[in-house]
Design a protein around this motif. Structure first.
Motif, PDB file in Angstrom:
ATOM      1  N   ASP A 130      -0.831 -16.925 -26.051  1.00 47.58           N
ATOM      2  CA  ASP A 130      -2.148 -16.292 -26.158  1.00 47.58           C
ATOM      3  C   ASP A 130      -3.230 -17.012 -25.373  1.00 47.58           C
ATOM      4  N   ASP A 131      -3.031 -18.276 -25.050  1.00 47.11           N
ATOM      5  CA  ASP A 131      -4.115 -19.083 -24.477  1.00 47.11           C
ATOM      6  C   ASP A 131      -4.254 -18.938 -22.965  1.00 47.11           C
ATOM      7  N   TYR A 132      -3.214 -18.527 -22.274  1.00 47.39           N
ATOM      8  CA  TYR A 132      -3.290 -18.445 -20.814  1.00 47.39           C
ATOM      9  C   TYR A 132      -2.249 -17.445 -20.303  1.00 47.39           C
ATOM     10  N   TYR A 133      -2.380 -17.111 -19.030  1.00 46.16           N
ATOM     11  CA  TYR A 133      -1.454 -16.166 -18.405  1.00 46.16           C
ATOM     12  C   TYR A 133      -0.196 -16.902 -17.953  1.00 46.16           C
ATOM     13  N   ILE A 134       0.944 -16.369 -18.330  1.00 45.80           N
ATOM     14  CA  ILE A 134       2.212 -17.030 -17.982  1.00 45.80           C
ATOM     15  C   ILE A 134       2.846 -16.437 -16.725  1.00 45.80           C
ATOM     16  N   ARG A 135       2.301 -15.323 -16.262  1.00 51.27           N
ATOM     17  CA  ARG A 135       2.805 -14.718 -15.023  1.00 51.27           C
ATOM     18  C   ARG A 135       1.645 -14.052 -14.293  1.00 51.27           C
ATOM     19  N   GLN A 136       1.516 -14.348 -12.984  1.00 48.98           N
ATOM     20  CA  GLN A 136       0.481 -13.741 -12.153  1.00 48.98           C
ATOM     21  C   GLN A 136       1.090 -13.347 -10.810  1.00 48.98           C
ATOM     22  N   ASN A 137       0.560 -12.286 -10.229  1.00 48.18           N
ATOM     23  CA  ASN A 137       1.063 -11.815  -8.940  1.00 48.18           C
ATOM     24  C   ASN A 137      -0.100 -11.301  -8.106  1.00 48.18           C
ATOM     25  N   ILE A 138      -0.297 -11.881  -6.941  1.00 49.92           N
ATOM     26  CA  ILE A 138      -1.256 -11.379  -5.949  1.00 49.92           C
ATOM     27  C   ILE A 138      -0.444 -10.727  -4.841  1.00 49.92           C
ATOM     28  N   ASN A 139      -0.742  -9.462  -4.536  1.00 53.06           N
ATOM     29  CA  ASN A 139       0.073  -8.746  -3.564  1.00 53.06           C
ATOM     30  C   ASN A 139      -0.797  -7.927  -2.626  1.00 53.06           C
ATOM     31  N   THR A 140      -0.269  -7.713  -1.453  1.00 51.38           N
ATOM     32  CA  THR A 140      -0.891  -6.837  -0.469  1.00 51.38           C
ATOM     33  C   THR A 140       0.220  -6.126   0.300  1.00 51.38           C
ATOM     34  N   ALA A 141      -0.092  -4.956   0.822  1.00 50.61           N
ATOM     35  CA  ALA A 141       0.931  -4.173   1.516  1.00 50.61           C
ATOM     36  C   ALA A 141       0.289  -3.350   2.620  1.00 50.61           C
ATOM     37  N   PHE A 142       1.060  -3.111   3.652  1.00 51.25           N
ATOM     38  CA  PHE A 142       0.662  -2.248   4.773  1.00 51.25           C
ATOM     39  C   PHE A 142       1.731  -1.189   4.939  1.00 51.25           C
ATOM     40  N   GLN A 143       1.322   0.062   5.024  1.00 47.52           N
ATOM     41  CA  GLN A 143       2.257   1.184   5.054  1.00 47.52           C
ATOM     42  C   GLN A 143       2.059   2.048   6.286  1.00 47.52           C
ATOM     43  N   LEU A 144       3.177   2.475   6.884  1.00 43.84           N
ATOM     44  CA  LEU A 144       3.192   3.444   7.972  1.00 43.84           C
ATOM     45  C   LEU A 144       4.031   4.643   7.548  1.00 43.84           C
ATOM     46  N   THR A 145       3.586   5.846   7.897  1.00 42.18           N
ATOM     47  CA  THR A 145       4.356   7.052   7.621  1.00 42.18           C
ATOM     48  C   THR A 145       4.539   7.838   8.910  1.00 42.18           C
ATOM     49  N   TYR A 146       5.667   8.521   8.999  1.00 45.37           N
ATOM     50  CA  TYR A 146       5.965   9.368  10.149  1.00 45.37           C
ATOM     51  C   TYR A 146       6.483  10.697   9.625  1.00 45.37           C
ATOM     52  N   ARG A 147       5.763  11.779   9.917  1.00 47.86           N
ATOM     53  CA  ARG A 147       6.109  13.117   9.443  1.00 47.86           C
ATOM     54  C   ARG A 147       6.066  14.062  10.637  1.00 47.86           C
ATOM     55  N   LYS A 148       7.225  14.273  11.244  1.00 37.88           N
ATOM     56  CA  LYS A 148       7.291  15.079  12.459  1.00 37.88           C
ATOM     57  C   LYS A 148       7.229  16.563  12.142  1.00 37.88           C
ATOM     58  N   ASP A 149       7.951  17.004  11.092  1.00 37.85           N
ATOM     59  CA  ASP A 149       7.936  18.415  10.741  1.00 37.85           C
ATOM     60  C   ASP A 149       7.329  18.574   9.348  1.00 37.85           C
ATOM     61  N   PHE A 150       7.654  19.664   8.677  1.00 34.11           N
ATOM     62  CA  PHE A 150       7.015  19.954   7.397  1.00 34.11           C
ATOM     63  C   PHE A 150       7.702  19.265   6.225  1.00 34.11           C
ATOM     64  N   TYR A 151       8.982  19.015   6.301  1.00 33.56           N
ATOM     65  CA  TYR A 151       9.744  18.645   5.116  1.00 33.56           C
ATOM     66  C   TYR A 151      10.311  17.228   5.148  1.00 33.56           C
ATOM     67  N   LYS A 152      10.390  16.605   6.284  1.00 30.64           N
ATOM     68  CA  LYS A 152      10.996  15.280   6.405  1.00 30.64           C
ATOM     69  C   LYS A 152       9.909  14.238   6.665  1.00 30.64           C
ATOM     70  N   THR A 153       9.919  13.167   5.861  1.00 36.55           N
ATOM     71  CA  THR A 153       8.916  12.115   5.975  1.00 36.55           C
ATOM     72  C   THR A 153       9.608  10.762   5.952  1.00 36.55           C
ATOM     73  N   ASN A 154       9.139   9.846   6.798  1.00 33.99           N
ATOM     74  CA  ASN A 154       9.626   8.478   6.845  1.00 33.99           C
ATOM     75  C   ASN A 154       8.498   7.535   6.438  1.00 33.99           C
ATOM     76  N   TYR A 155       8.818   6.575   5.558  1.00 35.66           N
ATOM     77  CA  TYR A 155       7.847   5.582   5.099  1.00 35.66           C
ATOM     78  C   TYR A 155       8.366   4.186   5.434  1.00 35.66           C
ATOM     79  N   LEU A 156       7.483   3.356   5.921  1.00 37.10           N
ATOM     80  CA  LEU A 156       7.798   1.951   6.154  1.00 37.10           C
ATOM     81  C   LEU A 156       6.684   1.111   5.548  1.00 37.10           C
ATOM     82  N   LEU A 157       7.042   0.217   4.639  1.00 33.03           N
ATOM     83  CA  LEU A 157       6.053  -0.610   3.945  1.00 33.03           C
ATOM     84  C   LEU A 157       6.426  -2.074   4.094  1.00 33.03           C
TER      85      LEU A 157
END
Length: 373
Positions: free
Chosen positions: A217-244
């Motif tokens: 109760d007195d302190y945090y036993i787990r902490q996480n600092i995170n950051t992310a950069f994402q790229l998406t590629y959607r050439k047509d209507f139904y197919k999508t590519n994600y890179l993170l």
């Protein structure tokens, strides 16, 4: 017979023969029917009701363009698929596509009712994996509360801005921004996010396929600092590519590490690592929020730990895939079926990233109390 009567008789007989001859030999008039036009030209596309959404965002989802030659037999399918694409952007509550004009030259009219794009979502949720596991203890400490501000269709370009504040069992603060198109062809998208999460209580081990928790109760036993950069590629209507590409900086307290020697890699309190995540998605559902027909397929690859940062000990690799199919059985009955698979490398995996069955949507009905790491 007098001569004048004889002459009159021959004159009438001659005229009768001429009339008969003309009726049999002269060509009869021919009637022509105009051929049915099987196509029309889309003279223009007229939009109404899109008070916020930019025109190029709408045109991106249409299966037709102005000045296209459209065959009548294909029009209903093009109209239906375009309507589905527009509704699946989650920008509109209502879309109606109609035509006006003559048989060969028509204007296509599209009317919209836009959604409300600023959503302050209140958060009140159980932090347990499901309701059954929480109901066993009814622990009020395992409740999260807060608010999630979401600005959809930011600047009318389908951009999304999110800011989350969550307190309770798992505190979390996160800011993210995503823009779907950054190039002229509208195929590339980009996003960034920054976050902080921390806990005073975590699941530190699994015993007899049930999670066990440790709390301070007195302190945090787990902490996480995170950051992310994402790229998406959607050439047509139904197919999508994600890179993170992501970065995580986790810190565990001494007291937590002592509870389980395998909780972290080599018992390290600080775990910094880079990650790469790739997802391919092929989505042919008629409505992504409530699908009744179509299919969905995805395939993703996750690599945690690239061995680039100093002391980056984590080295874990995942392959996952999902397939779902939706059928119409009758006018009011539908059926859905799915398959999901996951494969990971057999190197050592620290406990804090091990999640097999029982987490999120990956569970077996009737087995909610238990997990398989």
């Amino acid at each position: 017979m007098p001569v004048k009567h004889t002459s009159l008789f021959f004159l009438i007989f001659f005229l009768h023969l001429c009339g008969a001859f003309s009726q049999d030999t002269l060509p009869r008039p021919v009637s022509y029917s105009m051929p049915t036009v099987s196509y029309f030209i889309a003279d223009s596309i007229i939009l109404s009701g899109n008070n916020r959404t930019k025109r190029h965002i709408i045109f991106r989802e249409l299966l037709f363009r102005a000045k296209d030659t459209i065959y009548n037999k294909n029009w209903e399918e093009l109209k239906e698929k375009s309507t589905e694409n527009l509704l699946n952007t989650s920008l509109f509550n209502y879309v109606m596509i109609d035509t006006t004009g003559n048989d060969t030259l028509k204007s296509i009219k599209i009317h919209f009712i836009e959604r409300w794009y600023l959503w302050p979502f209140p958060i009140f949720e159980l932090s347990e994996r499901n309701f059954n596991t929480w109901w066993e203890t009814k622990d009020l400490n395992k409740i999260n509360y807060g608010i999630n501000f979401v600005k959809q269709n930011f600047r009318g370009r389908r951009e999304e801005l999110k800011f989350l504040i969550r307190m309770g069992f798992e505190e979390k603060y996160n800011l993210s921004y995503y823009v779907p198109y950054i190039n002229y062809e509208q195929t590339l998208g980009m996003g960034v996010s920054f976050g902080l999460s921390r806990n005073k209580e975590v699941a530190y081990r699994t015993f007899n396929n049930r999670q066990e928790y440790f709390r301070v109760d007195d302190y945090y036993i787990r902490q996480n600092i995170n950051t992310a950069f994402q790229l998406t590629y959607r050439k047509d209507f139904y197919k999508t590519n994600y890179l993170l590409i992501g970065y995580n900086n986790l810190y565990f307290s001494d007291t937590l590490i002592k509870q389980n020697d395998f909780y972290a890699e080599n018992g390290m309190k600080s775990n910094k690592y880079l990650s790469v995540y790739y997802l391919y998605k092929d989505d042919h559902r008629d409505n992504k929020s409530y699908p009744l027909n179509g299919y969905y397929f995805d395939f993703d690859v996750t690599k945690l730990g690239l061995r680039i940062l100093p002391d980056e000990a984590l080295n874990t690799f995942y392959l996952r895939s999902t397939f779902r199919k939706y059928f119409k059985l009758s006018d009011r009955f539908y059926y859905a079926s799915g398959f999901k698979a996951k494969l990971s490398n057999n190197d050592f995996q620290p406990f804090f990233i091990k999640q097999g069955l029982g987490f999120g949507n990956d569970y077996v009905r009737g087995y909610e109390y238990y997990v398989v790491d």
